[in-house]
Design a protein around this motif. Structure first.
Motif, PDB file in Angstrom:
ATOM      1  N   ARG A 199      12.133  19.854 -13.355  1.00 12.18           N
ATOM      2  CA  ARG A 199      10.584  20.042 -13.665  1.00 12.18           C
ATOM      3  C   ARG A 199      10.001  19.508 -12.306  1.00 12.18           C
ATOM      4  O   ARG A 199       8.740  19.636 -12.235  1.00 12.18           O
ATOM      5  CB  ARG A 199      10.145  19.555 -14.936  1.00 12.18           C
ATOM      6  N   GLY A 200      10.634  18.798 -11.348  1.00 12.49           N
ATOM      7  CA  GLY A 200       9.915  18.015 -10.194  1.00 12.49           C
ATOM      8  C   GLY A 200      10.289  18.973  -9.058  1.00 12.49           C
ATOM      9  O   GLY A 200       9.963  20.065  -9.005  1.00 12.49           O
ATOM     10  N   SER A 201      10.783  18.217  -7.934  1.00 16.75           N
ATOM     11  CA  SER A 201      10.957  18.881  -6.668  1.00 16.75           C
ATOM     12  C   SER A 201      11.952  19.823  -6.831  1.00 16.75           C
ATOM     13  O   SER A 201      12.937  19.887  -7.739  1.00 16.75           O
ATOM     14  CB  SER A 201      11.474  17.939  -5.549  1.00 16.75           C
ATOM     15  N   ILE A 202      11.606  20.958  -5.996  1.00 13.39           N
ATOM     16  CA  ILE A 202      12.484  21.893  -5.936  1.00 13.39           C
ATOM     17  C   ILE A 202      13.805  21.869  -4.936  1.00 13.39           C
ATOM     18  O   ILE A 202      14.826  22.631  -4.947  1.00 13.39           O
ATOM     19  CB  ILE A 202      11.880  23.313  -5.505  1.00 13.39           C
ATOM     20  N   SER A 203      13.825  20.850  -4.096  1.00 10.30           N
ATOM     21  CA  SER A 203      14.526  20.617  -3.039  1.00 10.30           C
ATOM     22  C   SER A 203      15.552  19.252  -3.425  1.00 10.30           C
ATOM     23  O   SER A 203      14.953  18.162  -3.952  1.00 10.30           O
ATOM     24  CB  SER A 203      14.156  20.107  -1.679  1.00 10.30           C
TER      25      SER A 203
END
Length: 478
Positions: A244-248
């Motif tokens: 649910r947070g950073s995509i990286s």
């Protein structure tokens, strides 16, 4: 009425109670839920029925303002209470004693409660650019073009949380997925997604640990399969979730928490008070291997200590030190950083230092950052050459933008880079990582997160073209 005699069906008390039962349906103890008006009963049996009717009528009086109870019935109850006061007193004493014993038994019994939760991630993703990134010294374009196909992939997690005492946790997590590492498509680990996992959609056990408390301040983690951040707060509440947070992979947590070869060991977390915590973790990669150069203490390992400070509810800091053996290949940096000795060393000791912070400026804006330094030393090369590695990142976001659960987030930073090296190999240019995402919280269980990553000078090589990675991540939690 003689207290030593049974209550007969012809007695006034028997008939009065039977009338109350018929009126208010206040006895449910018999198999047919009737008062058994065809036989005599003991005074204690009678008291049980009378007590049930008292409770029922009290419930009716508390739950309604209507005149549902006749005055003459209340007068009858008062008379019955007076007549059977001794039996009611004995009965209630026995009930109170039984309740006390039951509470004691429940507090001492061995009770196992398991909760099952899960997470499913579907992602439509793609990488874009011209030539694949190459390390400094290689000819640009020599590894081909960026694979710009749009792909659809998934990751599934099944989690079983069990508590035996209410103060402990046995965590078992299974995972399956086919989300690839975008290094193959782009030529660099800097393009990795935070939620990549390629097991060919075969289910594997990827988390198994048991946590228990000693007193109110100490928590111990026995880790059969786990990570450093199962024990340590990574100080990134804004973007620290891979679902649910950073995509990286770079944006989800400081690289110091990735200095591990995986898995088995122990962690201890000690709360000095509500604002200060000290966490210690040790993990070995081949703890179950009895051959030389392996085992719990003779093979590759990671050891981490972190002092977490939370001076206010909105502000937190993490001061972290890590020491490792053959664990600096963290998978989010350049080719040179992952192996600063160009394959010549099989015994690399790392000493890392990191400072992370997170500040909830107000309910609608949060700011976070980290900075880190790693000294890697090749212990099996003459003169033990060392390399220095540096990195940093800043993130900020707007929680609940447009709707509770939504998030507009941004991250910027420099992935780990070799800034000096006695072995002679360094990263001569600087990569910059940019990331933007917007999480749309559809409902309590579903969120959709479109996002984009841009890597300028990928692999710390200015001869490389800028690489973009885009994704639309849909996360189901249950």
């Amino acid at each position: 009425m003689n207290q030593l005699t049974d209550v007969q069906p012809t007695d006034w008390a028997f008939q009065a109670l039977q009338a109350l039962v018929d009126h208010y349906d206040c006895i449910v103890g018999y198999p047919d839920q009737k008062f058994q008006g065809n036989r005599s009963i003991t005074r204690y049996e009678f008291a049980v029925g009378l007590n049930a009717c008292l409770a029922r009528l009290n419930q009716l009086l508390e739950s309604t303002t209507a005149d549902v109870i006749k005055r003459e019935d209340l007068q009858t109850l008062q008379r019955l209470q007076k007549e059977f006061a001794a039996e009611l007193s004995i009965l209630r004493g026995r009930v109170d004693s039984l309740a006390t014993r039951t509470d004691q038994f429940e507090s001492q019994q061995f009770s196992t409660t398991t909760k099952f939760t899960g997470e499913v991630v579907f992602a439509v993703s793609g990488a874009f650019g011209d030539d694949k990134a190459v390390p400094a010294g290689e000819t640009p374009g020599s590894r081909g073009k960026v694979g710009d196909n749009i792909i659809f992939s998934d990751r599934v997690r099944l989690i079983f949380n069990t508590s035996f005492t209410g103060q402990d946790l046995l965590r078992i997590r299974f995972q399956a997925g086919n989300i690839p590492n975008f290094r193959e498509a782009t030529g660099t680990n800097m393009a990795r997604l935070s939620f990549d996992s390629d097991t060919g959609n075969q289910l594997i056990l990827n988390q198994l640990y048991y946590q228990f408390s000693i007193g109110s301040a100490v928590k111990v983690s026995a880790i059969a399969q786990g990570t450093l951040f199962d024990v340590v707060d990574t100080i990134n509440p804004l973007l620290g979730s891979d679902g649910r947070g950073s995509i990286s992979a770079f944006g989800i947590r400081s690289p110091i928490y990735r200095e591990e070869t995986g898995g088995t060991g122990i962690g201890i977390s000690y709360n000095f008070n509500s604002a200060i915590n000290l966490a210690l973790v040790y993990l070995a990669s081949e703890a179950n291997n009895p051959t030389a150069g392996s085992g719990l203490f003779d093979g590759s390992y990671s050891a981490l200590a972190q002092l977490t400070l939370k001076p206010t509810k909105s502000l937190s800091f993490g001061l972290t030190y890590a020491r490792s053996l053959n664990a600096i290949n963290i998978g989010t940096s350049s080719t040179i950083t992952n192996d600063p000795f160009n394959g010549a060393s099989k015994n690399i000791v790392g000493n890392s230092y990191s400072l992370a912070a997170s500040w909830l400026v107000n309910p609608a804006f949060r700011l976070g950052s980290w900075v880190g330094y790693l000294q890697a030393s090749a212990q099996d090369i003459p003169n033990d050459p060392s390399a220095e590695i540096f990195y940093y990142a800043v993130n900020f976001g707007f929680p609940d933008l447009g709707k509770k659960g939504n998030l507009l987030g941004f991250a910027f930073g420099q992935p780990p880079k070799v800034i000096s090296n006695e072995f002679g190999v360094i990263d001569r240019n600087t990569s910059l990582h940019f990331e933007a995402l917007y999480r749309l919280q559809v409902n309590d269980n579903v969120s959709i997160t479109p996002g984009v990553i841009a890597i300028i000078n990928p692999d710390h090589n200015s001869n490389n073209d800028t690489i973009f990675v885009g994704t639309i991540r849909t996360t189901f939690q249950f």
